[in-house]
Design a protein around this motif. Structure first.
Motif, PDB file in Angstrom:
ATOM      1  N   PRO A  13       0.827  -1.213   0.000  1.00 27.02           N
ATOM      2  CA  PRO A  13       0.000   0.000   0.000  1.00 27.02           C
ATOM      3  C   PRO A  13       0.863   1.266   0.000  1.00 27.02           C
ATOM      4  CG  PRO A  13       0.098  -0.952   2.203  1.00 27.02           C
ATOM      5  CD  PRO A  13       0.760  -1.933   1.285  1.00 27.02           C
ATOM      6  N   LEU A  14       0.486   2.235  -0.799  1.00 34.58           N
ATOM      7  CA  LEU A  14       1.178   3.524  -0.822  1.00 34.58           C
ATOM      8  C   LEU A  14       0.547   4.482   0.171  1.00 34.58           C
ATOM      9  CD1 LEU A  14       1.577   3.948  -4.701  1.00 34.58           C
ATOM     10  CD2 LEU A  14       3.267   3.084  -3.055  1.00 34.58           C
ATOM     11  N   GLN A  15      -0.720   4.239   0.465  1.00 27.86           N
ATOM     12  CA  GLN A  15      -1.431   5.083   1.428  1.00 27.86           C
ATOM     13  C   GLN A  15      -2.557   4.268   2.036  1.00 27.86           C
ATOM     14  OE1 GLN A  15      -4.786   6.482   1.222  1.00 27.86           O
ATOM     15  NE2 GLN A  15      -4.499   7.594   3.149  1.00 27.86           N
ATOM     16  N   VAL A  16      -2.785   4.442   3.336  1.00 25.78           N
ATOM     17  CA  VAL A  16      -3.880   3.746   4.011  1.00 25.78           C
ATOM     18  C   VAL A  16      -4.667   4.747   4.844  1.00 25.78           C
ATOM     19  CG1 VAL A  16      -2.712   1.502   4.094  1.00 25.78           C
ATOM     20  CG2 VAL A  16      -2.443   3.100   6.006  1.00 25.78           C
ATOM     21  N   ASP A  17      -5.885   4.384   5.162  1.00 23.40           N
ATOM     22  CA  ASP A  17      -6.727   5.268   5.978  1.00 23.40           C
ATOM     23  C   ASP A  17      -6.368   5.193   7.459  1.00 23.40           C
ATOM     24  OD1 ASP A  17      -8.300   6.098   3.758  1.00 23.40           O
ATOM     25  OD2 ASP A  17      -9.395   4.190   3.863  1.00 23.40           O
TER      26      ASP A  17
ATOM     27  N   ARG B  28       8.585   8.807  18.913  1.00 22.84           N
ATOM     28  CA  ARG B  28       7.852   9.719  18.027  1.00 22.84           C
ATOM     29  C   ARG B  28       8.465   9.746  16.629  1.00 22.84           C
ATOM     30  NH1 ARG B  28       6.646  15.885  19.744  1.00 22.84           N
ATOM     31  NH2 ARG B  28       8.937  15.966  19.704  1.00 22.84           N
ATOM     32  N   LEU B  29       9.796   9.714  16.558  1.00 21.44           N
ATOM     33  CA  LEU B  29      10.448   9.698  15.251  1.00 21.44           C
ATOM     34  C   LEU B  29      10.077   8.442  14.469  1.00 21.44           C
ATOM     35  CD1 LEU B  29      12.471  11.003  13.300  1.00 21.44           C
ATOM     36  CD2 LEU B  29      14.296   9.747  14.499  1.00 21.44           C
ATOM     37  N   PHE B  30      10.048   7.297  15.163  1.00 25.67           N
ATOM     38  CA  PHE B  30       9.655   6.028  14.544  1.00 25.67           C
ATOM     39  C   PHE B  30       8.232   6.116  13.995  1.00 25.67           C
ATOM     40  CE2 PHE B  30       7.810   1.811  14.608  1.00 25.67           C
ATOM     41  CZ  PHE B  30       8.812   0.975  14.175  1.00 25.67           C
TER      42      PHE B  30
ATOM     43  N   SER C 201       4.700   9.147   7.600  1.00 28.74           N
ATOM     44  CA  SER C 201       5.169   9.680   6.319  1.00 28.74           C
ATOM     45  C   SER C 201       5.079   8.630   5.220  1.00 28.74           C
ATOM     46  CB  SER C 201       6.612  10.156   6.481  1.00 28.74           C
ATOM     47  OG  SER C 201       7.139  10.588   5.248  1.00 28.74           O
ATOM     48  N   LYS C 202       5.322   7.355   5.595  1.00 29.91           N
ATOM     49  CA  LYS C 202       5.304   6.272   4.605  1.00 29.91           C
ATOM     50  C   LYS C 202       3.884   5.925   4.166  1.00 29.91           C
ATOM     51  CE  LYS C 202       6.613   1.407   4.035  1.00 29.91           C
ATOM     52  NZ  LYS C 202       7.279   0.230   4.659  1.00 29.91           N
TER      53      LYS C 202
ATOM     54  N   ASN D  18      -4.937   8.800   7.881  1.00 32.11           N
ATOM     55  CA  ASN D  18      -5.738   9.852   8.499  1.00 32.11           C
ATOM     56  C   ASN D  18      -5.935   9.590   9.988  1.00 32.11           C
ATOM     57  OD1 ASN D  18      -6.223  11.214   5.998  1.00 32.11           O
ATOM     58  ND2 ASN D  18      -7.764   9.655   5.508  1.00 32.11           N
ATOM     59  N   ARG D  19      -5.612   8.364  10.389  1.00 32.38           N
ATOM     60  CA  ARG D  19      -5.863   7.976  11.777  1.00 32.38           C
ATOM     61  C   ARG D  19      -4.768   7.014  12.228  1.00 32.38           C
ATOM     62  NH1 ARG D  19     -11.463   5.460  14.309  1.00 32.38           N
ATOM     63  NH2 ARG D  19     -10.494   4.063  15.817  1.00 32.38           N
ATOM     64  N   VAL D  20      -4.265   7.206  13.464  1.00 28.71           N
ATOM     65  CA  VAL D  20      -3.275   6.316  14.065  1.00 28.71           C
ATOM     66  C   VAL D  20      -3.831   5.826  15.402  1.00 28.71           C
ATOM     67  CG1 VAL D  20      -0.983   6.139  15.095  1.00 28.71           C
ATOM     68  CG2 VAL D  20      -1.292   7.400  12.957  1.00 28.71           C
TER      69      VAL D  20
END
Length: 475
Positions: free
Chosen positions: A54-58, A88-90, A96-97, A101-103
């Motif tokens: 995946p290049l982008q996920v929700d 936080r950097l991790f 970024s990868k 929209n949500r973590v």
């Protein structure tokens, strides 16, 4: 037994040790490698359905405990710096990868009155420390993480910082202690979990499914879960058909660490297995060995998987024990099907009675007592433990603050302030078959005081002096 005119089949209805050797080692659950199931599931993918990465996920979801094992402190002095410069950097690199929209982050909880305490006993306890943002980070990180109180304090700090400071561009959903907290609403995503309690669902693996359910219900169509736990893969595959019905189209598990990292397409595995086997997977995993159940001695996951393919009736039983049940009294029909599964696991598919299979394996196949299956009664206790974790705990994974019952009666009993397996509810062999085991050591003939004569049985070859060459012989 022959000299005493006893039925040898009766002997194999009872365990010959307090802790059955087929399921235990030194009184503990028999160790196993549950990770053996990962390559088996990875091989179950519908042709051409895995697609590219995946290049982008929700939505991006983390197993919090896995995070702190993956991210060792580097070039930091305090826990505040550990968050800022390491964790936080991790997380931001992943954001970024995958551009979510949500973590979501699910952290383990720790209770003194839980099964986890029994499971963790063999891992050591580490040195207890006071953990705060200004506390120096210990040099021995692995030892620090052995102590549950240390992790509990660390998780609280990291969860708070994640919700408050991770990123202004994404919605952050994380449990802080036993309560789920949500950052300020994002225009792209929202959550219904804010304020939800999760105290009874201690393991993050099942709550990851709750987070996925909430994300799918709020518009997530693609998601990545990051973990190193086989249980997370099992539950992700099992629940995917239900998540798909909520609108989730693709789910990947970012699995492993270091050079062994890879993305596992959960949706592809689920498509290949089909809804029935997906629903049965937690029951299979628990029956063949997970953190809270024994493995069968000498029988790894691949052996169990092969036995399952040859015993399709077990699928219905695995499905049933993967559902929350009102009572720990597993139905006779489920016991019969799982009995057949275990008999197949031990290579006697023509048999239907596990006690008779024990007799055949020992007498005709020259197997050691440690290499034959458990008795039926012991197997029922094992099934109860499997039904508890797969049904009562994992089966409630989509529920907020699930009403998980006490382990008591589900193959577990209280031993002081800790839980211990209840291996069987019948007598041991030396209590049930005393006539087999009684011997004497008479030196002056086996007269009225001979222990064999007083028990009403003839002397046998195993008697210390007479070796059955005495007046107390079978008529």
């Amino acid at each position: 037994m022959g000299s005493r005119h006893l039925d040898p089949h009766e002997f194999f209805q009872y365990e010959n040790q307090v802790c059955p050797p087929s399921l235990s080692k030194d009184g503990s659950l028999y160790p196993h490698n549950k990770a053996d199931l990962v390559p088996i599931l990875e091989a179950q993918q519908a042709e051409g359905s895995s697609g590219s990465e995946p290049l982008q996920v929700d939505c991006l979801i983390y197993d919090g405990a896995a995070l702190v094992h993956l991210i060792s402190p580097r070039l930091v002095k305090t826990f505040a710096e550990y968050w800022e410069k390491n964790v936080r950097l991790f997380l931001r690199n992943d954001i970024s990868k995958y551009s979510p929209n949500r973590v979501d982050i699910a952290w383990d909880l720790y209770s003194n009155d839980s099964l986890k305490k029994f499971v963790r006993e063999g891992r050591g306890s580490g040195v207890l420390r006071q953990v705060s943002p200004s506390t120096p980070v210990p040099k021995d990180w692995a030892n620090f993480l052995l102590n549950d109180k240390n992790k509990e304090q660390l998780f609280h700090i990291l969860a708070m910082r994640a919700v408050e400071e991770l990123s202004p561009d994404v919605l952050v959903v994380s449990n802080v202690g036993d309560k789920i907290t949500v950052s300020q609403n994002s225009p792209q995503m929202s959550s219904s979990l804010s304020g939800s309690l999760c105290g009874k669902a201690e393991e993050a693996d099942s709550r990851i499914i709750l987070h996925l359910t909430d994300a799918a219900a709020h518009g997530a169509r693609t998601a990545v879960v990051r973990s190193v736990d086989t249980d997370v893969l099992v539950l992700s595959v099992s629940f995917f058909p239900r998540l798909h019905s909520l609108g989730l189209e693709k789910l990947w598990l970012h699995f492993g660490s270091g050079s062994n990292q890879r993305l596992i397409p959960v949706h592809a595995i689920s498509a290949k297995l089909g809804p029935e086997k997906c629903a049965a997977l937690p029951g299979f995993h628990a029956m063949t060995g997970c953190d809270f159940t024994s493995g069968f001695r000498g029988k790894r996951k691949r052996s169990g998987w092969s036995a399952w393919q040859g015993c399709q009736e077990a699928t219905e039983a695995f499905i049933e024990i993967s559902q929350p049940q009102v009572s720990s009294n597993v139905s006779a029909n489920v016991v019969r099907k799982l009995e057949r599964f275990v008999i197949c696991l031990y290579g006697e598919p023509e048999e239907t009675d596990i006690n008779n299979a024990r007799f055949i394996l020992y007498t005709s196949k020259a197997k050691k007592l440690t290499d034959i299956p458990p008795t039926l009664n012991t197997l029922v206790c094992h099934i109860q433990r499997a039904a508890y974790i797969s049904g009562q705990v994992w089966g409630r994974a989509q529920q907020q603050d699930p009403p998980i019952p006490s382990p008591k009666g589900w193959g577990w009993k209280k031993d002081g302030d800790c839980w211990a397996p209840q291996w069987t509810t019948t007598d041991m062999i030396w209590q049930a078959c005393r006539k087999v085991l009684i011997t004497c050591k008479c030196k002056a003939g086996c007269g009225p005081r001979c222990s064999c004569r007083r028990a009403g049985v003839p002397c046998s070859f195993f008697c210390g002096n007479c070796r059955a060459n005495c007046s107390n012989i079978a008529g």
